[in-house]
Design an enzyme around this catalytic site. Structure first.
Site, short mmCIF file in Angstrom:
data_model
loop_
_atom_site.label_atom_id
_atom_site.label_comp_id
_atom_site.label_asym_id
_atom_site.label_seq_id
_atom_site.Cartn_x
_atom_site.Cartn_y
_atom_site.Cartn_z
N LYS A 8 0.85 -1.21 0.00
CA LYS A 8 0.00 0.00 0.00
C LYS A 8 0.87 1.25 0.00
CE LYS A 8 0.69 1.51 4.46
NZ LYS A 8 1.47 2.64 4.83
N PRO A 92 9.66 -3.64 -0.38
CA PRO A 92 10.75 -3.24 0.52
C PRO A 92 10.33 -3.39 1.99
CG PRO A 92 10.45 -1.61 -1.22
CD PRO A 92 9.32 -2.58 -1.34
N ALA A 95 9.52 -0.04 5.23
CA ALA A 95 9.59 1.05 4.25
C ALA A 95 8.32 1.90 4.18
CB ALA A 95 9.85 0.44 2.87
N GLY A 96 7.34 1.59 5.03
CA GLY A 96 6.08 2.35 4.99
C GLY A 96 5.11 1.85 3.94
N MET A 97 5.28 0.57 3.53
CA MET A 97 4.41 0.00 2.49
C MET A 97 3.58 -1.17 3.00
SD MET A 97 6.87 0.32 -0.78
CE MET A 97 5.51 0.52 -1.91
N GLY A 99 4.31 -4.07 4.07
CA GLY A 99 4.68 -5.40 3.55
C GLY A 99 4.35 -6.53 4.51
N SER A 102 0.60 -6.99 4.99
CA SER A 102 -0.05 -7.59 3.82
C SER A 102 0.26 -9.09 3.74
CB SER A 102 0.42 -6.87 2.55
OG SER A 102 -0.38 -7.27 1.47
N ASP A 134 -2.69 -2.44 10.58
CA ASP A 134 -2.89 -2.33 9.13
C ASP A 134 -3.43 -3.62 8.50
OD1 ASP A 134 -2.05 0.27 8.92
OD2 ASP A 134 -0.02 -0.21 8.24
P1 ATP Z 1 4.15 -0.26 7.75
O1 ATP Z 1 3.91 0.40 6.45
O2 ATP Z 1 2.94 -0.99 8.27
O3 ATP Z 1 4.78 0.65 8.76
P2 ATP Z 1 6.67 -1.36 7.24
O4 ATP Z 1 6.89 -1.28 5.78
O5 ATP Z 1 7.24 -0.26 8.06
O6 ATP Z 1 5.14 -1.47 7.50
P3 ATP Z 1 7.38 -4.16 7.36
O7 ATP Z 1 8.07 -4.30 6.06
O8 ATP Z 1 6.03 -4.73 7.47
O9 ATP Z 1 7.34 -2.64 7.84
O10 ATP Z 1 8.33 -4.81 8.48
C1 ATP Z 1 8.81 -4.18 9.62
C2 ATP Z 1 9.57 -5.19 10.50
O11 ATP Z 1 8.74 -6.32 10.79
C3 ATP Z 1 10.81 -5.74 9.81
O12 ATP Z 1 11.94 -5.10 10.32
C4 ATP Z 1 10.81 -7.23 10.12
O13 ATP Z 1 11.84 -7.62 11.01
C5 ATP Z 1 9.47 -7.55 10.76
N1 ATP Z 1 8.66 -8.54 9.99
C6 ATP Z 1 7.87 -9.47 10.52
N2 ATP Z 1 7.23 -10.17 9.57
C7 ATP Z 1 7.61 -9.66 8.39
C8 ATP Z 1 7.29 -9.97 7.04
N3 ATP Z 1 6.44 -10.95 6.73
N4 ATP Z 1 7.83 -9.21 6.09
C9 ATP Z 1 8.67 -8.20 6.40
N5 ATP Z 1 9.04 -7.89 7.65
C10 ATP Z 1 8.51 -8.60 8.65
#
Ligand code: ATP
Length: 290
Positions: A8, A92, A95-97, A99, A102, A134
């Site tokens: 997202k 990524p 990264a604020g997406m 991941g 989802s 989320d």
């Molecule tokens: P958001 O946009 O919700 O803030 P985000 O992009 O900041 O999400 P994620 O990529 O979801 O963050 O991951 C943040 C942390 O969660 C990572 O540092 C990782 O160690 C941990 N993590 C746990 N499960 C996962 C996964 N399935 N994929 C990626 N990271 C994961």
């Protein structure tokens, strides 16, 4: 079973106030994009949840959100068989997406189908919030307004079709750092979320792009000027507008013209400002998962 976990972006992100309990009350316009991780899930006769992934720094134990999401459902429904999940990450990380959220949402869909639990998407959303704020949105997908800590959702009319250029610089930004340094109750300016909702209603991409805003940039940009540089690069190369997603550091630019988007994508790659550069489109399915 193969499932896609879509990323997202936030078209708008406002922090309304900091609550007494320390949580921030948000108003965010969420948009799913066609950038995704892939999950391969299968039932295993050996009990437990076994995760493998292509990224060595992503946890494969109970700290993975896929694990947490699968376990939540498997425990509630007393599933005795095991589950194997291979997670191919392309979104990524940190990264604020969304991941991880989802991936968790896709894992819930997969467990529900594989073990024939018979839960509706709404019932999965009610459970998903226990894994992360989320996750309900990642189950809903499409264009939505998220309020509260992100868990109160309203599906919106689809965002107009457009190209989305993603540029993530090679830095890590801690979400905790961003919120700790945001003085939410002293913010002078707030993104016009209500006017953005009107632009979505009218299907007006130019207006929507003009109004985009993310209050978290007030913390991240002074600390990481490369975010501003990527935004400017995209705008100078034809983006209708460009902004940071979530708490960063990913930047996205919206384009109404494919050729312009491809040109900007190539130029951003050559600039070396961003480590990950990816051109995609918005994903709209009227809130329904195919
Ligand atoms: P958001 O946009 O919700 O803030 P985000 O992009 O900041 O999400 P994620 O990529 O979801 O963050 O991951 C943040 C942390 O969660 C990572 O540092 C990782 O160690 C941990 N993590 C746990 N499960 C996962 C996964 N399935 N994929 C990626 N990271 C994961």
């Amino acid at each position: 079973m193969r499932l896609r976990a879509l990323a997202k972006i936030n078209l708008g992100l406002d922090v309304v106030r900091k609550r007494e309990d320390g949580y921030h009350e948000l108003r965010m316009i969420m948009q799913t994009i066609n950038m995704y991780d892939q999950l391969e899930m299968e039932i295993s006769e050996e009990a437990g949840i076994h995760i493998t992934t292509n990224l060595p720094f992503v946890p494969t134990n109970e700290n993975n959100l896929v694990y947490k999401a699968a376990k939540l459902l498997m425990d509630e429904f007393h599933v005795e068989q095991g589950l194997c999940v291979n997670l191919q990450k392309f979104i990524p990380v940190a990264a604020g997406m969304a991941g991880g959220s989802s991936d968790a949402a896709a894992a819930m869909i997969g467990v529900n189908r594989l073990f024939q639990l018979g839960l509706s998407v709404k019932e999965l959303m009610e459970r998903g919030v226990k894994v992360g704020a989320d996750v309900p949105y990642c189950l809903l997908r499409g264009t939505a307004l998220a309020e509260g800590i992100g868990e109160k959702l309203r599906a919106l009319p689809a965002c107009p079709d457009c190209y989305v250029l993603i540029g993530k610089p090679g830095i890590s930004v801690s979400t905790k750092f961003v919120y700790e340094n945001l003085h939410a109750n002293e913010l002078k300016e707030h993104p016009p979320i209500d006017r953005m909702l009107e632009a979505i209603q009218w299907h007006n991409l130019n207006k929507l792009a003009d109004l985009m805003g993310n209050v978290l940039e007030t913390v991240t940009i002074p600390r990481y000027p490369v975010i501003e540089e990527i935004k400017n690069h995209m705008k100078e190369h034809g983006a209708l507008n460009a902004m940071m997603s979530g708490s960063g550091p990913t930047v996205f630019g919206l384009f109404d013209d494919r050729q312009m988007a491809e040109y900007a994508c190539e130029a951003l790659r050559e600039s070396r400002l961003a480590k990950t550069v990816f051109l995609t489109t918005v994903f709209n399915n009227g809130g329904r998962r195919k």
